[in-house]
Design a protein around this motif. Structure first.
Motif, PDB file in Angstrom:
ATOM      1  N   SER A 133      -5.588  -0.628   4.319  1.00 26.03           N
ATOM      2  CA  SER A 133      -6.711   0.150   3.803  1.00 26.03           C
ATOM      3  C   SER A 133      -6.538   0.389   2.312  1.00 26.03           C
ATOM      4  O   SER A 133      -5.568   1.013   1.887  1.00 26.03           O
TER       5      SER A 133
ATOM      6  N   ASN B  72      -8.329   2.367   0.480  1.00 27.38           N
ATOM      7  CA  ASN B  72      -8.451   3.804   0.238  1.00 27.38           C
ATOM      8  C   ASN B  72      -7.169   4.539   0.584  1.00 27.38           C
ATOM      9  O   ASN B  72      -6.760   5.465  -0.122  1.00 27.38           O
ATOM     10  N   PHE B  73      -6.518   4.131   1.682  1.00 21.37           N
ATOM     11  CA  PHE B  73      -5.247   4.763   2.023  1.00 21.37           C
ATOM     12  C   PHE B  73      -4.207   4.461   0.951  1.00 21.37           C
ATOM     13  O   PHE B  73      -3.442   5.340   0.548  1.00 21.37           O
TER      14      PHE B  73
ATOM     15  N   MET C 203      -4.534   6.724  -2.033  1.00 26.57           N
ATOM     16  CA  MET C 203      -4.128   8.109  -1.788  1.00 26.57           C
ATOM     17  C   MET C 203      -2.634   8.254  -1.495  1.00 26.57           C
ATOM     18  O   MET C 203      -2.055   9.309  -1.745  1.00 26.57           O
ATOM     19  N   HIS C 204      -2.029   7.203  -0.920  1.00 26.92           N
ATOM     20  CA  HIS C 204      -0.647   7.315  -0.434  1.00 26.92           C
ATOM     21  C   HIS C 204       0.135   6.049  -0.802  1.00 26.92           C
ATOM     22  O   HIS C 204       0.473   5.248   0.067  1.00 26.92           O
TER      23      HIS C 204
ATOM     24  N   CYS D 261      -8.342   1.949   8.911  1.00 27.54           N
ATOM     25  CA  CYS D 261      -9.523   2.588   8.320  1.00 27.54           C
ATOM     26  C   CYS D 261     -10.780   2.211   9.108  1.00 27.54           C
ATOM     27  O   CYS D 261     -11.006   1.042   9.413  1.00 27.54           O
TER      28      CYS D 261
ATOM     29  N   CYS E 279      -8.280   9.357   9.449  1.00 24.30           N
ATOM     30  CA  CYS E 279      -9.369   8.792   8.664  1.00 24.30           C
ATOM     31  C   CYS E 279      -9.235   9.263   7.224  1.00 24.30           C
ATOM     32  O   CYS E 279      -9.008  10.454   6.973  1.00 24.30           O
ATOM     33  N   ASN E 280      -9.392   8.350   6.278  1.00 21.98           N
ATOM     34  CA  ASN E 280      -9.283   8.702   4.858  1.00 21.98           C
ATOM     35  C   ASN E 280     -10.352   9.708   4.437  1.00 21.98           C
ATOM     36  O   ASN E 280     -10.077  10.646   3.686  1.00 21.98           O
ATOM     37  N   ARG E 281     -11.581   9.521   4.916  1.00 23.06           N
ATOM     38  CA  ARG E 281     -12.671  10.418   4.529  1.00 23.06           C
ATOM     39  C   ARG E 281     -12.486  11.811   5.144  1.00 23.06           C
ATOM     40  O   ARG E 281     -12.790  12.822   4.504  1.00 23.06           O
TER      41      ARG E 281
ATOM     42  N   LYS F 258      -9.855  13.516   3.013  1.00 23.70           N
ATOM     43  CA  LYS F 258     -10.407  13.944   1.720  1.00 23.70           C
ATOM     44  C   LYS F 258     -11.229  15.218   1.881  1.00 23.70           C
ATOM     45  O   LYS F 258     -11.190  16.115   1.033  1.00 23.70           O
TER      46      LYS F 258
ATOM     47  N   HIS G 209      -2.242  12.616   6.720  1.00 26.39           N
ATOM     48  CA  HIS G 209      -2.662  11.398   7.428  1.00 26.39           C
ATOM     49  C   HIS G 209      -1.598  11.027   8.449  1.00 26.39           C
ATOM     50  O   HIS G 209      -0.394  11.161   8.192  1.00 26.39           O
TER      51      HIS G 209
END
Length: 198
Positions: A7, A9-10, A13-14, A52, A173-175, A178, A189
């Protein structure tokens, strides 16, 4: 054959955990590029592993899909970290409403990690939440909070996270994560929990 779809997006963030997860899968299977541009040659029996929900939506028309949670749940050789009975809330994602296999696998993993799950009322197929992407409340005309100002988004996320009483909230879930963080909640997460002691 399994193919891991990381992912993006993951990873943003990480970064450290995403690197650990990628290194883990590099020893076991091919790693796809971003789901939106990947051109991997796929066979009918291949299975795309996703973390994701957006990736799942992107690839499910071209390959069989399986969540990472289902994959880890079936492994006999994965070393699960021990959280010694720590109590944590679990936030199911609205986009997994029609995926009971995801709900079950997530709870199986948390049990294997010795985490005591605190269930919220609107869970599993009844989830109303995916951060600012989807949030159902009688006060809003549009369930996509992302269409509103940052101030309004933050207001509703703060109201939502009050139910967690400052306790840790597990997200898959990333969203969702957030949204919890936007509301000043104590979100984490699930992949972070799985890999943070490795």
């Amino acid at each position: 054959m399994y193919i891991y779809y990381p992912s993006c997006n993951f990873a943003v963030m990480h970064r450290k955990t995403a690197k650990k997860v990628k290194e883990y899968f590099e020893k076991r299977m091919p790693i796809a590029k971003c789901c939106k541009i990947d051109q991997s040659e796929l066979e009918k029996e291949d299975i795309g592993l996703y973390v994701c929900q957006a990736c799942r939506h992107q690839i499910e028309d071209k390959v069989q899909t399986m969540s990472l949670w289902e994959y880890f749940d079936q492994l006999d050789d994965f070393s699960f970290p021990d959280y010694h009975g720590q109590k944590m809330y679990l936030q199911d994602c609205y986009r997994d409403c029609n995926h009971p296999e995801v709900h079950q696998a997530v709870r199986n993993l948390l049990k294997k990690m010795n985490i005591e799950v605190i269930e919220i009322e609107k869970n599993k197929e009844n989830s109303i939440f995916c951060g600012t992407l989807h949030y159902e409340t009688k006060d809003l005309e549009n369930e996509h909070l992302s269409h509103y100002s940052k101030e309004i988004q933050e207001k509703y996320m703060k109201e939502y996270v009050q139910q967690f009483h400052n306790e840790q909230v597990i997200c898959t879930c990333n969203r969702c994560l957030k949204g919890i963080l936007l509301g000043k909640g104590n979100g984490v997460h699930l992949l972070e929990l799985l890999f943070n002691k490795k």
